[in-house]
Write a protein that holds these residues in place. Structure first.
Motif, PDB file in Angstrom:
ATOM      1  N   LYS A 138     115.705  29.081   7.349  1.00  0.00           N
ATOM      2  CA  LYS A 138     116.986  28.367   7.291  1.00  0.00           C
ATOM      3  C   LYS A 138     117.719  28.615   5.985  1.00  0.00           C
ATOM      4  CE  LYS A 138     116.005  24.910  10.782  1.00  0.00           C
ATOM      5  NZ  LYS A 138     115.709  23.498  11.031  1.00  0.00           N
ATOM      6  N   GLN A 163     122.459  28.280  15.476  1.00  0.00           N
ATOM      7  CA  GLN A 163     121.988  28.300  16.865  1.00  0.00           C
ATOM      8  C   GLN A 163     122.655  29.373  17.711  1.00  0.00           C
ATOM      9  OE1 GLN A 163     122.417  24.292  18.318  1.00  0.00           O
ATOM     10  NE2 GLN A 163     121.015  23.476  16.779  1.00  0.00           N
ATOM     11  N   SER A 164     123.883  29.763  17.365  1.00  0.00           N
ATOM     12  CA  SER A 164     124.600  30.686  18.244  1.00  0.00           C
ATOM     13  C   SER A 164     124.753  32.106  17.701  1.00  0.00           C
ATOM     14  CB  SER A 164     125.990  30.125  18.556  1.00  0.00           C
ATOM     15  OG  SER A 164     126.752  30.011  17.372  1.00  0.00           O
ATOM     16  N   PRO A 222     117.234  35.235  15.829  1.00  0.00           N
ATOM     17  CA  PRO A 222     116.244  34.219  16.215  1.00  0.00           C
ATOM     18  C   PRO A 222     115.059  34.177  15.243  1.00  0.00           C
ATOM     19  CG  PRO A 222     116.084  36.140  17.628  1.00  0.00           C
ATOM     20  CD  PRO A 222     117.287  36.354  16.762  1.00  0.00           C
ATOM     21  N   ASN A 263     125.131  24.503  11.463  1.00  0.00           N
ATOM     22  CA  ASN A 263     124.169  24.276  12.540  1.00  0.00           C
ATOM     23  C   ASN A 263     124.585  25.042  13.799  1.00  0.00           C
ATOM     24  OD1 ASN A 263     121.772  23.093  13.540  1.00  0.00           O
ATOM     25  ND2 ASN A 263     122.985  21.559  14.618  1.00  0.00           N
TER      26      ASN A 263
END
Length: 152
Positions: A129, A70-71, A75, A66
């Motif tokens: 994902k 996110q990092s 995107p 996760n």
């Protein structure tokens, strides 16, 4: 005598070409500090992959995923859905083959098969994902699930 010399030269060149093509030229992939931090995490993340538009979901329990998603990951909308579907199909096929070979591949990495049908529209979010999980998995565990280097 000249013909034998030419034949030997062609065979020698052929042997050299084969030997050089068989040598392992493993590409190294640069891993950022954020990625290293994600890989070092020990507590399990639980990421639920679901789409509001479909009834499909995947649950991934993987420490650091996760945070990495996110990092580090690209995107949303960076890749098209069809691009990710094509890659996911390749990744799932290779992953599932490794699940079936526990003596050749680490059964701790390849535990359960993934039921992914390339003819089903899982939606953008599920494919996004899942695609990123496969990139994370390959980079963290130094695996190759396809003919290409897993890059971000």
């Amino acid at each position: 005598m000249r013909r034998i010399y030419i034949a030997f030269s062609v065979i020698g060149l052929f042997v050299i070409l084969i030997a050089s093509s068989c040598s392992s030229t493993k590409e190294t992939v640069a891993i950022s500090d954020d990625e290293k931090m994600a890989f070092r995490q020990k507590e399990g993340d639980t990421v639920k992959i679901a789409s509001d538009d479909t009834e499909y979901e995947i649950i991934i329990i993987e420490p650091g995923f996760n945070f990495w998603l996110q990092s580090v990951a690209r995107p949303r909308n960076f890749y098209t859905q069809s691009y990710m579907e094509n890659r996911n199909n390749i990744f799932v096929t290779n992953y599932n083959q490794r699940v079936m070979q526990p003596f050749q591949y680490d059964p701790n990495l390849y535990e359960l098969q993934i039921n992914y049908n390339p003819h089903t529209d899982y939606g953008y979010e599920v494919n996004y994902k899942l695609y990123n999980y496969f990139i994370y998995f390959q980079r963290k565990y130094n695996q190759r699930l396809g003919p290409f280097v897993p890059r971000i």
